[in-house]
Scaffold this motif. Sequence first.
Motif, short mmCIF file in Angstrom:
data_model
loop_
_atom_site.label_atom_id
_atom_site.label_comp_id
_atom_site.label_asym_id
_atom_site.label_seq_id
_atom_site.Cartn_x
_atom_site.Cartn_y
_atom_site.Cartn_z
N ASP A 287 -24.30 9.70 35.04
CA ASP A 287 -23.38 10.35 35.96
C ASP A 287 -22.09 9.66 36.20
N LEU A 288 -21.74 8.73 35.20
CA LEU A 288 -20.45 7.88 35.61
C LEU A 288 -19.23 8.85 35.99
N TYR A 289 -18.96 9.66 34.93
CA TYR A 289 -17.85 10.50 35.19
C TYR A 289 -17.98 11.50 36.50
N GLN A 290 -19.00 11.76 36.70
CA GLN A 290 -18.89 12.50 38.27
C GLN A 290 -18.73 11.58 39.32
N GLU A 291 -19.32 10.43 39.05
CA GLU A 291 -19.05 9.19 40.26
C GLU A 291 -17.58 8.78 40.29
N THR A 292 -16.91 8.65 39.20
CA THR A 292 -15.85 7.83 39.21
C THR A 292 -14.31 8.90 39.21
N TYR A 293 -15.02 10.17 38.82
CA TYR A 293 -13.88 11.17 38.55
C TYR A 293 -12.39 11.45 39.70
N LEU A 294 -12.86 11.24 40.71
CA LEU A 294 -11.75 10.97 41.57
C LEU A 294 -10.80 9.95 41.68
N GLU A 295 -11.62 8.89 41.38
CA GLU A 295 -10.71 7.43 41.37
C GLU A 295 -10.04 7.68 40.14
N ALA A 296 -10.60 8.31 39.02
CA ALA A 296 -9.88 8.17 37.74
C ALA A 296 -8.53 9.26 37.90
N VAL A 297 -8.67 10.17 38.45
CA VAL A 297 -7.70 11.13 38.72
C VAL A 297 -6.58 10.43 39.43
N LEU A 298 -6.84 9.93 40.64
CA LEU A 298 -5.93 9.36 41.47
C LEU A 298 -5.18 7.97 40.69
N THR A 531 -18.67 18.00 27.00
CA THR A 531 -19.78 17.15 27.93
C THR A 531 -19.11 16.64 29.22
N ALA A 532 -17.68 16.16 29.00
CA ALA A 532 -17.33 15.64 30.32
C ALA A 532 -17.22 16.81 31.67
N LEU A 533 -16.86 17.70 31.17
CA LEU A 533 -16.61 18.81 32.19
C LEU A 533 -18.00 19.38 32.44
N LYS A 534 -18.89 19.53 31.64
CA LYS A 534 -20.16 20.11 32.04
C LYS A 534 -21.00 19.03 32.97
N THR A 535 -20.52 18.00 33.03
CA THR A 535 -21.28 16.78 33.72
C THR A 535 -20.41 16.33 34.90
N THR A 536 -19.36 16.88 35.07
CA THR A 536 -18.42 16.72 36.32
C THR A 536 -18.23 17.98 37.01
N ARG A 537 -18.91 17.97 38.14
CA ARG A 537 -18.93 19.23 38.92
C ARG A 537 -17.85 19.33 39.72
N GLN A 538 -17.18 18.25 40.13
CA GLN A 538 -15.82 18.08 40.70
C GLN A 538 -14.66 18.79 40.03
N ALA A 539 -14.72 18.46 38.66
CA ALA A 539 -13.59 19.12 37.85
C ALA A 539 -13.69 20.63 37.86
N GLN A 540 -15.09 21.30 37.67
CA GLN A 540 -15.36 22.44 37.57
C GLN A 540 -14.73 23.09 38.98
N GLN A 541 -15.02 22.49 40.01
CA GLN A 541 -14.58 23.11 41.29
C GLN A 541 -13.24 22.92 41.24
N ALA A 542 -12.48 21.96 41.01
CA ALA A 542 -10.77 22.14 40.98
C ALA A 542 -10.45 23.47 40.42
N ILE A 543 -11.22 23.67 39.12
CA ILE A 543 -10.54 25.07 38.30
C ILE A 543 -11.04 26.22 39.16
N GLU A 544 -12.10 26.29 39.73
CA GLU A 544 -12.67 27.16 40.54
C GLU A 544 -11.95 27.60 41.84
N ILE A 545 -11.34 26.44 42.47
CA ILE A 545 -10.48 26.55 43.65
C ILE A 545 -9.32 27.18 43.42
N LEU A 546 -8.57 26.87 42.16
CA LEU A 546 -7.48 27.38 41.46
C LEU A 546 -7.67 28.76 41.38
N LEU A 547 -8.68 29.24 40.69
CA LEU A 547 -9.11 30.62 40.39
C LEU A 547 -9.05 31.40 41.84
N ASP A 548 -9.89 30.92 42.67
CA ASP A 548 -10.07 31.64 44.00
C ASP A 548 -8.90 31.96 45.00
#
Length: 599
Positions: A287-298, A531-548
């Motif tokens: 779960d490394l990508y999920q745990e570090t995704y926001l920090e990596a984006v920033l 694989t990264a996108l499938k295992t990083t729920r935060q990334a999926q949510q970012a797209i879904e918020i944009l679409l909504d």
Amino acid sequence: MHREHFFISISSIYAKSINIPFDVDYMDTFYFGEKSIQLAWAGVHENPVILYGERNISIGLGFFYCSNVSSKEEILKELFERGNVTPAEINGEFLLLSIDKEDGSLVIYSDRFSSIQFHYSENSNGFIGAFSFSDIVVSKKAEKETLTWGDEEFYEYLNYRRIHGKYTLCKEIFFLRSGHLLRYTDRMFVERYFAPKYEQRKISHNTAAVWVAEALQASISDKVSDAQSISLFLSGGHDTRVVLAALNRDVRCYTVGFNAQTREILRARELCDLIGVEHIPVVLEPDLYQETYLEAVLQNGGHYNVANIFLGLRDRVDAESVGLCGTGLDYLFQGMYIPRNDVNFHDYTLFHTPQTISSDISNFYLSSFSSRIKFPNINMLFRSDSIEDMRLALLHKIKYLEEEALEFGANPLQAYHHLFLSDPSRHYSYPDNLAMRTLCKLRTPSFDNRVFDCYLQTDPLLRFDRRLVRDVLDILKPEFRRVLSANDDLPIVSSSRKLAYRALRKFRTSLFGKPEEKPMETVRTWPTNDTALKTTRQAQQAIEILLDSQNSGNLIDIVRLADLYRRWQHEPADCPNHTADILWNIASVQMFKQYLGGS
């Protein structure tokens, strides 16, 4: 996660102090008449040097050195106080600042590689600058300053996985380019102090290889001169094994992967065993990508592919060591971006030949650069009436870099490389380097003036098909050539010779059947973006918020993006190739903007 932060602001003493957007390790404020200068930093592994001279307050960030000058303090003194040294004579990875004691004017020098990234902006009260684009955005939002997100830069990023030149995703924030001087008094002035000198020395492959090998050895010797212990982030590919081959000191090598049997870990272990140095596999949590995704984006500020396999590993690496890595050796010396023609026979590629660069270098680059996103039709995701304006804006920017290269004496192939390597730290892979900087005192052997001169002054065709790197290995550690490459699990030979190995592999498959397909992350260090996108729920949510929200700034075609995202989720076989690549990058930019409260 110990990101490195540095922040400087200049404002009127009558203005309220600017909010520092991180928890500080050091902070100070200087006053010059009606001018206030605020300095702060945190998590910086290379201890900053502050020199209180007669005329200036000077700050040295990074690891830097200069012939016949004994220390960092002396370099600052010779540069800013005595004027006996020019910034072009200083070697290493640095950001050097000076504040004039009389009027509070600021001078900043970047190194030749922009290895210590610096972003800057003018605001209503003065000037702000920081390592991190994210820190400036946070600060400007806190001050209710204007932020204009650039449509052209977003389009550029999605196509090329980076932004070129001095520009960023925000119209009000800029990047200090390599070899540049920034001066701020009451207004900002930026100019180049170092002009690359492109040449083509008429030398053989062997002479060029000796030159590169000796320059690398000299660079590494300087970079570890004060090291009590040395770490190397060893991938088992071409570039890091060259660093290991050039290092004549005891070293502890780290290789990361999601599985202890990845090719990188296995090949790195073989290399270490050959010369008897310690090898430590660092097996990552699923779960490394999920745990570090926001920090990596920033950390990346939405400007690069989000690569975060080195984040969160502080307790797994010797934090007191000097760390080395292979950043830059691949794109400087492997010839990986020289356009090529494939000579094929049936389904086989027999060998490659260099492709002649079109006289229209910029358009050729925009249409054929091999590192661009391979998604087949990015334009389908943008509103059709915006595409031509964005394309022309990007072409104008690239044309500027082309003219710059020709002015520096580059031939067409060198000019082509200048378009994406004039600022080496803007390469799409640089987030790995930024992440490794969170772990120890990271020093990059290719970011050395002597090594860079080798790149500037050798014929690019000597690098074609990785020949120069192979020759360097033969000089430094020929036994390393016997270890298969982690990239393709084949010997380190020319592409034409690899044909024989691939044919043999195919013959074995016809006899014994195809081996069972394994997920990429169990074979290689980096998972696919799918694989990264499938295992990083935060990334999926970012797209879904944009679409909504149905709010794309009238730039993205929301209907088409929604359809592509739905198909990726439910009908992946019906998606164009590399769909996950484009979705992952859209998600990263949107995550950055949503976190900051933008649209």
